[in-house]
Every structure is written in C-alpha cells, then in structure tokens.
Enzyme design. Structure first.
Site, PDB file in Angstrom:
ATOM      1  N   SER A 163      -4.320  66.765  44.002  1.00  0.00           N
ATOM      2  CA  SER A 163      -4.454  65.288  44.865  1.00  0.00           C
ATOM      3  C   SER A 163      -3.552  64.234  44.189  1.00  0.00           C
ATOM      4  O   SER A 163      -3.902  63.986  43.075  1.00  0.00           O
ATOM      5  CB  SER A 163      -5.661  64.881  45.000  1.00  0.00           C
ATOM      6  OG  SER A 163      -6.716  65.536  45.889  1.00  0.00           O
ATOM      7  N   ASP A 194      -5.229  56.262  51.713  1.00  0.00           N
ATOM      8  CA  ASP A 194      -5.499  56.916  50.710  1.00  0.00           C
ATOM      9  C   ASP A 194      -4.486  56.955  49.555  1.00  0.00           C
ATOM     10  O   ASP A 194      -4.464  58.251  48.961  1.00  0.00           O
ATOM     11  CB  ASP A 194      -6.094  58.613  50.933  1.00  0.00           C
ATOM     12  CG  ASP A 194      -6.819  59.033  49.700  1.00  0.00           C
ATOM     13  OD1 ASP A 194      -7.326  58.393  48.963  1.00  0.00           O
ATOM     14  OD2 ASP A 194      -6.963  60.544  49.736  1.00  0.00           O
ATOM     15  N   HIS A 196      -8.599  58.438  46.375  1.00  0.00           N
ATOM     16  CA  HIS A 196      -9.757  58.917  45.990  1.00  0.00           C
ATOM     17  C   HIS A 196      -9.562  59.642  44.574  1.00  0.00           C
ATOM     18  O   HIS A 196     -10.954  59.978  43.994  1.00  0.00           O
ATOM     19  CB  HIS A 196     -10.085  60.169  46.939  1.00  0.00           C
ATOM     20  CG  HIS A 196      -9.340  61.514  46.835  1.00  0.00           C
ATOM     21  ND1 HIS A 196      -8.086  61.764  47.766  1.00  0.00           N
ATOM     22  CD2 HIS A 196      -9.411  62.602  46.131  1.00  0.00           C
ATOM     23  CE1 HIS A 196      -7.483  62.889  47.539  1.00  0.00           C
ATOM     24  NE2 HIS A 196      -8.416  63.294  46.612  1.00  0.00           N
TER      25      HIS A 196
END
Length: 497
Positions: free
Chosen positions: A230, A154, A124
């Site tokens: 992230s 992911d 992402h």
C-alpha cells in the site's frame, strides 16, 4: 514391402526426433517470454532507490489481562514452558505483565517525488500514527512529517530531511490516461516487510469503480500486490509512476491477481494541492444527481441513455444562479463528456475553485449551455446520488388510484402525519401496491409527487388525467419528480404498461 516400410521408417525417425526437440525447445522458451519484456529489469534498476518503506508507530491501549487473546496461559508450576511464556508476554507488553498503553508498529510503502525530501503514500498507511519514518532503499531511517492527507482518495504527502551529503533519487509521474489494456506495468514496494520487492503484470482494466469512495477510478492490475505494498508506486515501462497501489481483493489476504491503484491523473492533482495548501480544495457545483436509466432517458427523449440527471439544486450553490434546474441532464462539463453521475462528481472535484466553466445540459430534449463559476466543496458534503428516506405507512384515507399508488391532496393532517415541510407542493403518496413498479422503485407513503412528465401537479385527479393521456399517446413510461418530507428531490420513471 516390409523392408521398404522399415527403411522409410528409419529415414523419417531423425526428422521426427528433430521436430520433437524443436517443439520441446519452444515449450521451454515460452515461460521465459511469458515473464514479460526485458525492459522490466531496466525500469527496476532505474527507480528502485526512489521507492521507500514507510514505518509508523502508534500508542494503543493494551487489552486487559482477562481477555482470552491477551492472557498468559495457565501453566503448572515448574513447567518447562513457564519461563518461555513469561519472557514472551513481558516483551510484548514493554516489560510489563499488566495492561496499559503500548506501542504498535506498521509498515507500508511510498515513493520520493522530490529530491528535497517529499514522498507520497496512502493515507491508511500513516493514519492515527504518533511517529512516521521513511526508510530508504539502503536502510537509512529518517523521521518524516505529515504535509497533508486526502481521505477520499486515500493519499498522503510526507516531508523529510535528506541525509547530509546524499542526493535522493526521485521519480516522475506519467499520464495514466494513456494506459492501454494489456500494457505491462511494474509494482515496487514492501510486501510483508520484504522491502524493495519488484513484481510485474499488465493493466487488467481502467476506470474501475469498486464503490470505495466518491471518486473511484482505479487502475486494475494483476501485478502481485500484497499487504505492505500500500502506498507504493505502479510504473510504466518508461519508469514513470502511473498509479499508487492502494487496494487488493483477496479472500486469503495474499495476492490473487486483482489489485487496484489510484491513477496518476488523480494523484498529481491531489499531491499538488496538499503541497500547496496542506488540504484539498475541490470544486463544487451545488447539485444532487442520479443515474439516467433507460426508462428515464425514454421519458426525457434522450438517446442513448447518458449523463447525470439533476435531482435537486442547493439554494446556496453555484448551479442555481447559472440557471440549472431539476430535470436537467448534464452531458458535458468544461469540455469533458459526462456519461454517468460518477463522471460529473470526479470532473467537478478536479476543477479549480472559482473557475468559470461551460456546462452542457439537455432540457426537454434540447441541448443548452450554461456558464457556472464553481464554489468550494465542504469536506463534509456528500456528492452522491439522490436517495429517498423511507417513511412508515399510516392508515390510508380516501384516495385516488394511479400507477399502483394511493394518492391524496396534501392537507395539514397529512403534512403532520408524514412530517412534510410547508414548502413541499404536490400530491402525497399514502399507499403503494405490493408487486407494482412503484414498489419496486421504492416509492413509499409520505413521498410527494411534484411533477408528472416535467409538469407540476396539484391534486390526484390532475395526476391521473396526465397519466391517462400519456398512455393514449403511446408512451411506455412516465417520469415523476418525487420529494421526501424534507424537500429532497429525485426522479423516478414508472412503467405505463
């Protein structure tokens, strides 16, 4: 006497003062100890240069000037703010006051796993980007290429060329299976564009399933993780990567001490395949599975409730020729225990395509071992628990009553009414009593009962006879094999009391 008491008081006052000072010193020392072990600084110093910022650029269509959140405010001529807003909106739109394509930037984190220039981040972080850049800890910015992504976990792998004459620092993966609850961990990343940020905390939980994907098995940590973290690494105190920071739970957008990282055991397998093939090649068993509830376990004579109940078999899948059937409960796969359906989904996906494995099942209360050669999971396949499709309730014909259900033999008229395929055999449900256990278990008109207690049924009278016999035998519940009109099967346990 008063003098003696006074003298005694004078004698103990220094002692009391000393005790108070000692307690105060202990209180002052406690926060320093609460910050964690001294090894955190050593870990940070050792690995900081392997942690990178990931910068992406994406071209998007600008919103029209008529939109409230993109429009320049109406200001009176000569307003002192007129020039300020003109400059602001021109810069925001690349020097153009009108709409049209514009570039947006985003930042995330990543880490280098190969000094030749290979980095790992979250999918992402780089999804839909036109350009990806890796920014080293010293500020060097390098254009990167995408090696491959896996949306289901992911994760993404990037490749870039190291600067001439510079040796990159890389990190190694540790074993996330060895993590203990309460163990100290260190997160390093780029929260809110503040690169090279080090935070520390403990492992709050393992194997956390938050229903974000079919293979959820997150490490939960209270180390401060925020937007921009992230894709960054989660380290143990040996400086090994034991997770990739991916998600947070936060009503405010900031850290509240609940963060989730993909465990290194999952990351290693995904990264290896992306580097080798540029895509994921997951194992495929060819079964639809569902939870073994306490009622189903009692019906199948399984104690305690465990495993993954096979609700359906793909005719073209590897499970069928291996002899696995609907109603079997998988309790072990390739030597690994299966406690619930998610365990089976994960271990099958992690097993190499074409590998021959032993699968232990429970069939009618007895364990059996089957040998299966795995196929390859189609990326569009959905390894999820079986579910039923609700059907509108039609007018009820003359029926037999059992288990809170109105039941009828399958006829051409009923097949047409409920769109039931000719291949589906059994007794059709044409009505359900409100408040019954069957209604609570979401049985509906158009469902077809194929088996009762793992024995096939052809008509409603036969079904009722078998249910009555189970009641006489003292059974607390009955296990039904139920099909929808398309032939998709699932097991439902209904109370007999």
């Amino acid at each position: 006497m008063p003098a003696a008491i006074s003298a005694f008081g004078l004698r103990i006052r220094p002692l009391v003062t000393a005790l108070c000072l000692g307690a105060a010193a202990a209180l002052l020392a406690a926060p320093a100890q609460a910050r964690g072990p001294e090894g955190i600084a050593d870990v940070a110093e050792k690995v900081i240069d392997a942690v990178v910022n990931i910068s992406t650029t994406q071209t998007v269509e600008a919103k029209g000037s008529g939109e409230s959140n993109g429009a320049k405010p109406n200001l009176p001529p000569g307003s002192p703010f007129e020039e300020f807003f003109d400059d602001f909106f021109k810069n925001r739109r690349g020097g153009k006051e009108g709409g049209g394509p514009r570039k947006t930037n985003s930042l995330g984190s990543g880490f280098i796993i190969d000094p030749a220039g290979v980095a790992v981040t979250n999918n992402h972080v780089i999804a839909d980007s036109d350009e990806i850049n890796v920014i080293l800890n010293d500020g060097t910015k390098i254009k990167a290429e995408l090696v491959g992504v896996d949306k289901k976990t992911d994760l993404a792998v990037l490749k870039f060329a190291p600067p001439a004459g510079k040796t990159l620092t890389s990190v190694q993966f540790g074993d996330s299976d060895k993590l203990r609850l309460g163990e100290w961990v260190v997160a390093i990343g780029n929260p809110f564009s503040l690169g090279g940020t080090v935070t520390a905390g403990i492992v709050s939980a393992r194997n956390r399933d938050i229903n974000s994907g079919p293979y959820d098995s997150y490490i939960q940590t209270d180390a401060a993780i925020n937007r921009g973290n992230s894709g960054g690494p989660l380290f143990n105190l040996n400086g090994e990567v034991i997770g990739v920071n991916t998600l947070i739970i936060s009503p405010s957008g900031g850290s509240i001490g609940i963060g989730f990282a993909v465990p290194s055991k999952t990351v290693v397998g995904v990264v290896d395949q992306l580097r080798q093939f540029g895509e994921l090649r997951r194992g495929w068993l060819g079964v639809r599975i569902q939870q073994v509830t306490d009622e189903i376990a009692e019906s199948l004579n399984i104690k305690p409730a465990r495993g993954a109940l096979v609700a359906g078999i793909d005719d073209k899948g590897p499970a069928k020729p291996a002899g696995i059937e609907p109603g079997d409960v998988v309790v072990k796969f390739d030597g690994k225990d299966v406690k619930e359906p998610k365990d089976l989904s994960r271990v099958v996906a992690d097993t190499a395509v074409g590998k021959t494995v032993y699968v232990v099942i429970i069939r009618k209360g007895k364990e059996e071992t089957k040998q299966v050669t795995l196929g390859r999971l189609d990326d569009g396949a959905k390894p999820q628990p079986a579910s039923a499709k609700s059907q509108p309730e039609p007018d009820k014909p003359v029926t037999q009553k059992a288990l809170g259900l109105d039941l009828a033999a399958l006829s051409k008229d009923l097949r047409g009414r409920y769109k039931i395929k000719d291949s589906v055999k059994g007794v059709v449900v044409v009505g359900v009593d409100n408040g019954s256990d069957a209604a609570e278990k979401r049985l509906g008109a158009g469902d077809v009962i194929v088996e009762v207690a793992q024995e096939s049924v052809a008509n409603a009278a036969d079904l009722k006879k078998r249910v009555d016999q189970l009641k006489k035998d003292g059974k607390k519940s009955v296990l039904l094999l139920v099909s929808n009109g398309e032939g998709e099967l699932r097991f439902v346990a209904l109370s007999l009391q």
